[in-house]
Every structure is written in structure tokens, then in C-alpha cells.
Design a protein around this motif. Structure first.
Motif, PDB file in Angstrom:
ATOM      1  N   TRP A  62       0.846  -1.207   0.000  1.00 15.53           N
ATOM      2  CA  TRP A  62       0.000   0.000   0.000  1.00 15.53           C
ATOM      3  C   TRP A  62       0.881   1.257   0.000  1.00 15.53           C
ATOM      4  O   TRP A  62       0.433   2.322  -0.384  1.00 15.53           O
ATOM      5  CB  TRP A  62      -0.932   0.023   1.209  1.00 15.53           C
ATOM      6  CG  TRP A  62      -2.045  -0.970   1.136  1.00 15.53           C
ATOM      7  CD1 TRP A  62      -2.012  -2.272   1.539  1.00 15.53           C
ATOM      8  CD2 TRP A  62      -3.364  -0.758   0.617  1.00 15.53           C
ATOM      9  NE1 TRP A  62      -3.223  -2.883   1.316  1.00 15.53           N
ATOM     10  CE2 TRP A  62      -4.080  -1.980   0.756  1.00 15.53           C
ATOM     11  CE3 TRP A  62      -4.038   0.332   0.065  1.00 15.53           C
ATOM     12  CZ2 TRP A  62      -5.415  -2.131   0.350  1.00 15.53           C
ATOM     13  CZ3 TRP A  62      -5.365   0.180  -0.323  1.00 15.53           C
ATOM     14  CH2 TRP A  62      -6.038  -1.035  -0.189  1.00 15.53           C
ATOM     15  N   GLY A  82       1.250  -4.719   3.482  1.00 19.25           N
ATOM     16  CA  GLY A  82       0.982  -5.695   2.431  1.00 19.25           C
ATOM     17  C   GLY A  82      -0.419  -5.590   1.865  1.00 19.25           C
ATOM     18  O   GLY A  82      -1.377  -5.301   2.591  1.00 19.25           O
ATOM     19  N   GLY A  84      -2.692  -7.964  -0.495  1.00 13.30           N
ATOM     20  CA  GLY A  84      -2.813  -9.259  -1.169  1.00 13.30           C
ATOM     21  C   GLY A  84      -3.079 -10.334  -0.136  1.00 13.30           C
ATOM     22  O   GLY A  84      -3.069 -10.053   1.081  1.00 13.30           O
ATOM     23  N   ASN A  94       9.768 -11.707   8.849  1.00 13.71           N
ATOM     24  CA  ASN A  94       9.646 -13.085   9.343  1.00 13.71           C
ATOM     25  C   ASN A  94      10.017 -13.311  10.806  1.00 13.71           C
ATOM     26  O   ASN A  94       9.993 -14.450  11.276  1.00 13.71           O
ATOM     27  CB  ASN A  94      10.455 -14.072   8.485  1.00 13.71           C
ATOM     28  CG  ASN A  94       9.846 -14.248   7.111  1.00 13.71           C
ATOM     29  OD1 ASN A  94       8.780 -14.842   6.964  1.00 13.71           O
ATOM     30  ND2 ASN A  94      10.483 -13.689   6.092  1.00 13.71           N
ATOM     31  N   VAL A 220     -11.113  -6.744  -4.470  1.00 10.07           N
ATOM     32  CA  VAL A 220     -12.318  -6.070  -3.970  1.00 10.07           C
ATOM     33  C   VAL A 220     -11.892  -5.022  -2.930  1.00 10.07           C
ATOM     34  O   VAL A 220     -11.405  -5.371  -1.859  1.00 10.07           O
ATOM     35  CB  VAL A 220     -13.280  -7.084  -3.305  1.00 10.07           C
ATOM     36  CG1 VAL A 220     -14.526  -6.381  -2.775  1.00 10.07           C
ATOM     37  CG2 VAL A 220     -13.655  -8.195  -4.282  1.00 10.07           C
ATOM     38  N   GLY A 256      -6.329  -4.078   9.000  1.00 12.84           N
ATOM     39  CA  GLY A 256      -5.071  -3.592   9.561  1.00 12.84           C
ATOM     40  C   GLY A 256      -5.203  -2.239  10.231  1.00 12.84           C
ATOM     41  O   GLY A 256      -6.214  -1.539  10.102  1.00 12.84           O
ATOM     42  N   ASP A 484      -7.459  -7.387  14.622  1.00 14.18           N
ATOM     43  CA  ASP A 484      -6.146  -7.261  13.969  1.00 14.18           C
ATOM     44  C   ASP A 484      -5.271  -6.339  14.815  1.00 14.18           C
ATOM     45  O   ASP A 484      -5.588  -6.086  15.989  1.00 14.18           O
ATOM     46  CB  ASP A 484      -6.277  -6.781  12.515  1.00 14.18           C
ATOM     47  CG  ASP A 484      -6.944  -5.418  12.387  1.00 14.18           C
ATOM     48  OD1 ASP A 484      -6.984  -4.696  13.387  1.00 14.18           O
ATOM     49  OD2 ASP A 484      -7.411  -5.088  11.282  1.00 14.18           O
ATOM     50  N   ALA A 485      -4.204  -5.802  14.225  1.00 14.76           N
ATOM     51  CA  ALA A 485      -3.242  -5.000  14.988  1.00 14.76           C
ATOM     52  C   ALA A 485      -3.850  -3.705  15.528  1.00 14.76           C
ATOM     53  O   ALA A 485      -3.283  -3.089  16.437  1.00 14.76           O
ATOM     54  CB  ALA A 485      -2.035  -4.681  14.111  1.00 14.76           C
ATOM     55  N   VAL A 500      -0.564 -10.440  16.847  1.00 18.62           N
ATOM     56  CA  VAL A 500      -1.746 -10.233  15.987  1.00 18.62           C
ATOM     57  C   VAL A 500      -2.423 -11.577  15.720  1.00 18.62           C
ATOM     58  O   VAL A 500      -3.655 -11.699  15.804  1.00 18.62           O
ATOM     59  CB  VAL A 500      -1.346  -9.543  14.658  1.00 18.62           C
ATOM     60  CG1 VAL A 500      -2.506  -9.571  13.662  1.00 18.62           C
ATOM     61  CG2 VAL A 500      -0.900  -8.109  14.911  1.00 18.62           C
TER      62      VAL A 500
HETATM   63  C1  LIG Z   1       8.131  -4.399   5.930  1.00 16.04           C
HETATM   64  C2  LIG Z   1       7.527  -5.017   7.143  1.00 16.04           C
HETATM   65  C3  LIG Z   1       8.314  -5.787   8.012  1.00 16.04           C
HETATM   66  C4  LIG Z   1       7.743  -6.365   9.145  1.00 16.04           C
HETATM   67  N1  LIG Z   1       8.481  -7.235   9.883  1.00 16.04           N
HETATM   68  C5  LIG Z   1       7.889  -7.924  10.878  1.00 16.04           C
HETATM   69  C6  LIG Z   1       8.564  -8.986  11.513  1.00 16.04           C
HETATM   70  O1  LIG Z   1       9.661  -9.381  11.138  1.00 16.04           O
HETATM   71  N2  LIG Z   1       7.937  -9.610  12.540  1.00 16.04           N
HETATM   72  C7  LIG Z   1       6.701  -9.228  12.974  1.00 16.04           C
HETATM   73  O2  LIG Z   1       6.234  -9.786  13.961  1.00 16.04           O
HETATM   74  N3  LIG Z   1       6.033  -8.239  12.361  1.00 16.04           N
HETATM   75  C8  LIG Z   1       6.574  -7.617  11.294  1.00 16.04           C
HETATM   76  N4  LIG Z   1       5.863  -6.691  10.613  1.00 16.04           N
HETATM   77  C9  LIG Z   1       4.512  -6.335  11.101  1.00 16.04           C
HETATM   78  C10 LIG Z   1       3.437  -7.365  10.778  1.00 16.04           C
HETATM   79  O3  LIG Z   1       3.621  -7.916   9.501  1.00 16.04           O
HETATM   80  C11 LIG Z   1       2.063  -6.693  10.864  1.00 16.04           C
HETATM   81  O4  LIG Z   1       1.921  -6.080  12.122  1.00 16.04           O
HETATM   82  C12 LIG Z   1       0.908  -7.665  10.695  1.00 16.04           C
HETATM   83  O5  LIG Z   1       1.072  -8.414   9.513  1.00 16.04           O
HETATM   84  C13 LIG Z   1      -0.403  -6.899  10.678  1.00 16.04           C
HETATM   85  O6  LIG Z   1      -1.460  -7.792  10.491  1.00 16.04           O
HETATM   86  P1  LIG Z   1      -2.926  -7.249  10.294  1.00 16.04           P
HETATM   87  O7  LIG Z   1      -3.788  -8.439  10.129  1.00 16.04           O
HETATM   88  O8  LIG Z   1      -3.246  -6.272  11.347  1.00 16.04           O
HETATM   89  O9  LIG Z   1      -2.891  -6.400   8.920  1.00 16.04           O
HETATM   90  P2  LIG Z   1      -2.365  -6.803   7.482  1.00 16.04           P
HETATM   91  O10 LIG Z   1      -1.600  -8.077   7.511  1.00 16.04           O
HETATM   92  O11 LIG Z   1      -1.675  -5.595   6.938  1.00 16.04           O
HETATM   93  O12 LIG Z   1      -3.697  -7.111   6.645  1.00 16.04           O
HETATM   94  C14 LIG Z   1      -4.617  -6.152   6.210  1.00 16.04           C
HETATM   95  C15 LIG Z   1      -5.235  -6.658   4.912  1.00 16.04           C
HETATM   96  O13 LIG Z   1      -6.372  -5.858   4.597  1.00 16.04           O
HETATM   97  C16 LIG Z   1      -6.343  -5.536   3.223  1.00 16.04           C
HETATM   98  N5  LIG Z   1      -7.062  -4.271   3.045  1.00 16.04           N
HETATM   99  C17 LIG Z   1      -6.709  -3.055   3.526  1.00 16.04           C
HETATM  100  N6  LIG Z   1      -7.606  -2.127   3.141  1.00 16.04           N
HETATM  101  C18 LIG Z   1      -8.545  -2.770   2.414  1.00 16.04           C
HETATM  102  C19 LIG Z   1      -9.733  -2.341   1.766  1.00 16.04           C
HETATM  103  N7  LIG Z   1     -10.149  -1.062   1.799  1.00 16.04           N
HETATM  104  N8  LIG Z   1     -10.464  -3.263   1.080  1.00 16.04           N
HETATM  105  C20 LIG Z   1     -10.066  -4.577   1.060  1.00 16.04           C
HETATM  106  N9  LIG Z   1      -8.944  -5.022   1.652  1.00 16.04           N
HETATM  107  C21 LIG Z   1      -8.200  -4.128   2.336  1.00 16.04           C
HETATM  108  C22 LIG Z   1      -4.865  -5.430   2.897  1.00 16.04           C
HETATM  109  O14 LIG Z   1      -4.623  -5.512   1.515  1.00 16.04           O
HETATM  110  C23 LIG Z   1      -4.286  -6.560   3.715  1.00 16.04           C
HETATM  111  O15 LIG Z   1      -4.272  -7.764   2.999  1.00 16.04           O
HETATM  112  C24 LIG Z   1       6.378  -6.116   9.455  1.00 16.04           C
HETATM  113  C25 LIG Z   1       5.591  -5.358   8.591  1.00 16.04           C
HETATM  114  C26 LIG Z   1       6.143  -4.830   7.430  1.00 16.04           C
HETATM  115  C27 LIG Z   1       5.257  -4.060   6.491  1.00 16.04           C
END
Ligand SMILES: Cc1cc2nc3c(=O)[nH]c(=O)nc-3n(C[C@H](O)[C@H](O)[C@H](O)COP(=O)(O)OP(=O)(O)OC[C@H]3O[C@@H](n4cnc5c(N)ncnc54)[C@H](O)[C@@H]3O)c2cc1C
Length: 512
Positions: A62, A82, A84, A94, A220, A256, A484-485, A500
Motif C-alpha cells: 500500500w 501488504g 494481497g 519473518n 475487492v 489492519g 487485527d493490529a 496479531v
Molecule cells: C516491511 C515489514 C516488516 C515487518 N516485519 C515484521 C517482523 O519481522 N515480525 C513481525 O512480527 N512483524 C513484522 N511486521 C509487522 C506485521 O507484519 C504486521 O503487524 C501484521 O502483519 C499486521 O497484520 P494485520 O492483520 O493487522 O494487517 P495486514 O496483515 O496488513 O492485513 C490487512 C489486509 O487488509 C487488506 N485491506 C486493507 N484495506 C482494504 C480495503 N479497503 N479493502 C479490502 N482489503 C483491504 C490489505 O490488503 C491486507 O491484505 C512487518 C511489517 C512490514 C510491512
């Protein structure tokens, strides 16, 4: 046009969303629909753990930007997220770290709910993992996610000396980060399978994709929630440029910590002042939406020119985070204050050009584990295309600034040990000339980068100001949950991915 209906509609197939999809569709009588803006990511670079810093800004990111940060020399930080199946687990580094008892004591204090304690989360952490060391009191061996604790055959020789250096200062050597106490030196546990990144979609979603009661719709974009008389009734979405409505009995927000509050605000849910400024009429007042934004910052970095070639990483570059107490190096239990991480490469923020090539240097990253600075996230307009205003308000508190200075001191101390003497030729960053508080602060302002852990924008809490209840129900809208987070009330000491997943596992365990 109404195109689909669901018993449970999950918005976002990211880290939490994939867990929800798996666990909630295990009951064949429940029709589960998942909506994801991105698609299936097939980029081979995504699989290679050492490439994680180089796959950002691609089509499955994003690619957000913060507003200028006054304490970071006015810099705007790039925030990857991310997009997808698998969400941010497509981009993350990781590292698999659960957090420590003291982190979850804070969650219990915020919620009054023992389900968020270390002891009650432990079975969830065990259930999610297939640990390389096998099952024991604190590890699980039958879960969907591969967790590797690398041994000396994989850990860089540089990092092995780094660990020895930390131990020579009195820092305890711990088996791994996931036993409940994190103070100490150990290699990072990693979510790798056969040497490759394992996303949460690999672990939780793909094995259940053929369930007839589960529909995962990609491409979507959720524009807003549909709310009628105080109850959520579905989502308004955009597919291939066309607007559609999807109906549901229950909606779970798992887009997220950035997208959730934006989505709510676009739906007219939030602080009326913020909504009005963005041209959105208030439907449900909830002043906490988008507040409490916080993140881990890292100093990039305490960078050294190496005295001998640094062999390439066999893991993910960032091989060991050493968590420490401000009270002293020898502390073995209790809260964490600072972290020093060893990166098997020269790593610096965009402010610097250290002139050290790959194989010619290494970096100790340093940071604050439990920051007290809090920022805010707002929409700038009513459309999904209006760029959000992301203000983490980094280093706003003296606590965070003083801990950051201490973290740099600790990094320099480890680099200065006898165990590291064979690797250390010269400190390039910040450089020996940077010593006084003012000099260190000026360096940190230019060196700090995100650790990629923004959380807390829809915090759970027992108080009425908290947008989300300890049961993860959204206050003021029936039928809506947030998982989520976003709901994290205060960040855990380490990376937040494992917490998370534990939040999603906990929610689904008691979902009726
Ligand atoms: C570069 C990077 C490195 C990281 N390294 C680590 C690590 O090593 N270890 C660790 O513990 N954590 C790490 N993190 C953090 C961790 O990955 C995230 O905190 C965690 O994945 C968040 O999960 P989530 O379910 O809250 O959100 P996300 O996994 O971000 O999921 C949100 C999803 O919703 C979708 N979405 C958003 N808006 C919309 C919309 N309007 N319509 C439809 N879909 C939508 C997105 O596309 C995404 O697929 C890292 C993150 C990043 C970006």
C-alpha cells in the motif's frame, strides 16, 4: 446491486484475516466471505527472506507515507503494508516474537480481561506454530505456521560473536524470544519453511480454500461499511471500478491498523471534528477512532566498517534482536525497555550514504520497545483514493528520547566487546565524534526508521473511550468486530505479528 451475502464478512485477508477465515469457516454451517483488495502474490523475490527490505513499493505494498515528523528532522517515513492474500506477512521480516509477560500485563490492565494475559494467550501461541525444536511446555509442534529457531549452522558467524559479546557484558543467554521473558541474547525465531518465507495465507488460508462455505474474493476494495439503525449490515465495495454492496449478519474488520480506522471514518464513524474536516457526515460518534497510533522506531544505524569480509546471511539479514532492561544488563525478568539488533549488512536510513558495500560492514540497529509517544491517523477526504494523514508523533515523550539514547549506548557497548574485535574496523555511523546528548539526538533524528509495527488505532479497553471492547466488539455499532493490529492497546516489546495472530486465535476460540 447486492452481489453476495454472508453470515460473517471478513474485511481484509491479511495476517489476522487469514486466521479468521480458517477458524470461522471450520463450522460448515457458517457462510464466510472474505474481501481482499489485493490478489495472490507470485513474485519469487517475496519468498526469499533476505530480500524483505527490497520488495517494498511493489504493487503488493500500500506504500503509505507519514506526515513530516518534527522530532525526526521533518522527515516523512515510508510505511509499507501488504496488499494481497497474506497482507503484511507478504512483506514482513519473518521475525516471530510473542512478547513478554509484562506486555500482556498491560493488556489485562487496559481491558480487565485475563484472556489477554500471557498465561491465557500461551495456548494460542502454541496452537499457531509448528516449532522446529518440537513441542514442549511453551512451544507447539502441530500448528499451521512453521517457526524456525536457527542453529549455529544457519546463524551468521558475525551474529554468533555478537551474541557472545552481549553475554560478555552480563546479558543473559536465553533459548529463544518466546518463553515469556525476552530479556537476553538469542537468534531470532523466524516464520520460514524450507528456507522460504511462509505467509499467513500459506499457513491458514490455502489449506482451506476448497471449503464450500468459504468464499475469498480478491481485487475487492472496501469503500465503507453499510450501517442501518446502529447495526452493520454489510459493506460497499469497488470491484474493477464498479460499486457493489455485500450484505452480512456480522462484519469483522481486519484490514489492519491503517485501513480499519480509515474505513470507519469514510463510513461516518469517528471523531466528528475529523470527519467534518474531511467532508464526511457523522453517523456514529466514536472519538477514539484513529487515536493511540504508535509504532516501534529503530536507529539505522550504529554502522561499522568490517575488519574482514562479512559472509552473506543465510537467513533474513536481521538475525538477532537483543532485548534489554534500562535497569541493568543482567536483568532476567520483567519489562523490556530497549533493543539492539544485529544486521548482517550495512544498513542506514535514507539520510546517509555511509560508503560501505555489502560484505564490507554490519549494523547494530537500536530502538525503544515500549514507546509512550502516541499519534493519530485521519482521513483527508471521503474517497478511498484520498491519501491518509498518518502522524505517529514519533519521539514526542522524553521517555522515548532518553531510551533511544540508552539504546545507542548499549549498541556501542556490544560492538566494543572483545568478542566483536575481529569484525570491527571503524565506527562509521554515528561516528566517534557524536557523543553529547545534542549530537546523539541530532543523529537519531536523521537515523530513525520505522520497525513496521504501527498498532493501536482502535484500541480495546474496558473504558468507554476505547473504540473496541475487550471482546473485540466495536462500541456503538451492533454486529461489528475488529480483529487485527488495530486493537492492541499498547505495543508488545518485539515485532507484533505473533501477537496479531494470537488476537485472531483468541477471538475465534470464543466466537459462537
Ligand atoms: C516491511 C515489514 C516488516 C515487518 N516485519 C515484521 C517482523 O519481522 N515480525 C513481525 O512480527 N512483524 C513484522 N511486521 C509487522 C506485521 O507484519 C504486521 O503487524 C501484521 O502483519 C499486521 O497484520 P494485520 O492483520 O493487522 O494487517 P495486514 O496483515 O496488513 O492485513 C490487512 C489486509 O487488509 C487488506 N485491506 C486493507 N484495506 C482494504 C480495503 N479497503 N479493502 C479490502 N482489503 C483491504 C490489505 O490488503 C491486507 O491484505 C512487518 C511489517 C512490514 C510491512
Amino acid at each position: 446491486m447486492t452481489t453476495a451475502s454472508a453470515d460473517v464478512l471478513i474485511l481484509g485477508a491479511g495476517s489476522a484475516g487469514c486466521v479468521l477465515a480458517n477458524r470461522l469457516s471450520a463450522d460448515p454451517s457458517r457462510r464466510v466471505v472474505v474481501l481482499e483488495a489485493g490478489g495472490r502474490v507470485t513474485d519469487p523475490d517475496m519468498r526469499r527472506p533476505e530480500l524483505w527490505p527490497f520488495i517494498q513499493h511493489r504493487e503488493y505494498d500500500w506504500d503509505y507515507l507519514t506526515v513530516p515528523q518534527p522530532r525526526l528532522a521533518g522527515r516523512q517515513l515510508s510505511w509499507a503494508r501488504g496488499r494481497g492474500l497474506g497482507g503484511s506477512s507478504l512483506l514482513h521480516a519473518n521475525a516471530h516474537m510473542r512478547g513478554c509477560r509484562a506486555d500482556f500485563d498491560r493488556w489485562v490492565a487496559a481491558t480487565g480481561d485475563e484472556r489477554w494475559s500471557w498465561d491465557e494467550l500461551l495456548p494460542r501461541f502454541k496452537a499457531m506454530e509448528s516449532f522446529s525444536g518440537g513441542a514442549d511446555e511453551v512451544h507447539g509442534a502441530d500448528g499451521p505456521l512453521s517457526v524456525l529457531l536457527p542453529g549455529p549452522d544457519l546463524v551468521s558467524p558475525l551474529v554468533q560473536d555478537y551474541l557472545a559479546g552481549a553475554v560478555s557484558l552480563g546479558i543473559p543467554r536465553i533459548p529463544d524470544h518466546n518463553g515469556g521473558e525476552m530479556l537476553g541474547a538469542t537468534p531470532n525465531s523466524l516464520t520460514l519453511r524450507n528456507g522460504e518465507r511462509m505467509t499467513v495465507a500459506d499457513a491458514y488460508l490455502d489449506p482451506v480454500m476448497d471449503r464450500p462455505n468459504l468464499a475469498v474474493l480478491t481485487g475487492v476494495v472496501v469503500e465503507r461499511l453499510r450501517i442501518s439503525r446502529g447495526r452493520v449490515v454489510g459493506a460497499a465495495v469497488i470491484v474493477g471500478g464498479e460499486r457493489m454492496d455485500i450484505s452480512a449478519d456480522t462484519v469483522i474488520l481486519s484490514a489492519g491498523s491503517i485501513a480499519d480506522p480509515l474505513l470507519l471514518m469514510r463510513s461516518g464513524v469517528g471523531d466528528p471534528d475529523v470527519l467534518e474536516a474531511a467532508g464526511v457526515a457523522t453517523v456514529v460518534e466514536s472519538r477514539g477512532v484513529g487515536k493511540n497510533l504508535h509504532d516501534h522506531l529503530l536507529g539505522a544505524g550504529n554502522l561499522y566498517r568490517a575488519a574482514k569480509p562479512v559472509p552473506p546471511t543465510r537467513l533474513n539479514l536481521s538475525e538477532s534482536m537483543c532485548y534489554q532492561s534500562a535497569k541493568g544488563l543482567g536483568e532476567t525478568a520483567g519489562p523490556v525497555d530497549v533493543v539492539v539488533g544485529c544486521v548482517v549488512a550495512p544498513s542506514a536510513s535514507e539520510s546517509f550514504e555511509p560508503g560501505v558495500g555489502l560484505g564490507e560492514g554490519f549494523t547494530l540497529l537500536f530502538g525503544v520497545t515500549n514507546p509512550t509517544s502516541r499519534g493519530e491517523l485521519r482521513i483527508s477526504g471521503p474517497s478511498v483514493d484520498d491519501a491518509p494523514l498518518i502522524d505517529p508523533n514519533y519521539l514526542d515523550t522524553e521517555h522515548d528520547r532518553s531510551m533511544f539514547r540508552l539504546a545507542l549506548e548499549r549498541a556501542r557497548a556490544i560492538a566494543g566487546t572483545e568478542a566483536m574485535a575481529g569484525w570491527r574496523a571503524e565506527e562509521v555511523l554515528p561516528g566517534q565524534g557524536v557523543r553529547t546528548e545534542a549530537e546523539v539526538d541530532a543523529f537519531i533524528a536523521r537515523a530513525a526508521i520505522t520497525h513496521h509495527h504501527p498498532v493501536g488505532t482502535l484500541r480495546m479497553g474496558a473504558d468507554d473511550e476505547a473504540p473496541v471492547t475487550p471482546d473485540l466488539a466495536f462500541r456503538g455499532i451492533d454486529g461489528l468486530h475488529v480483529v487485527d493490529a488495530s486493537v492492541i492497546p499498547s505495543i508488545t516489546a518485539g515485532p507484533v505479528h505473533a501477537p496479531v495472530l494470537a488476537i485472531a486465535e483468541t477471538f475465534t476460540a470464543s466466537y459462537a
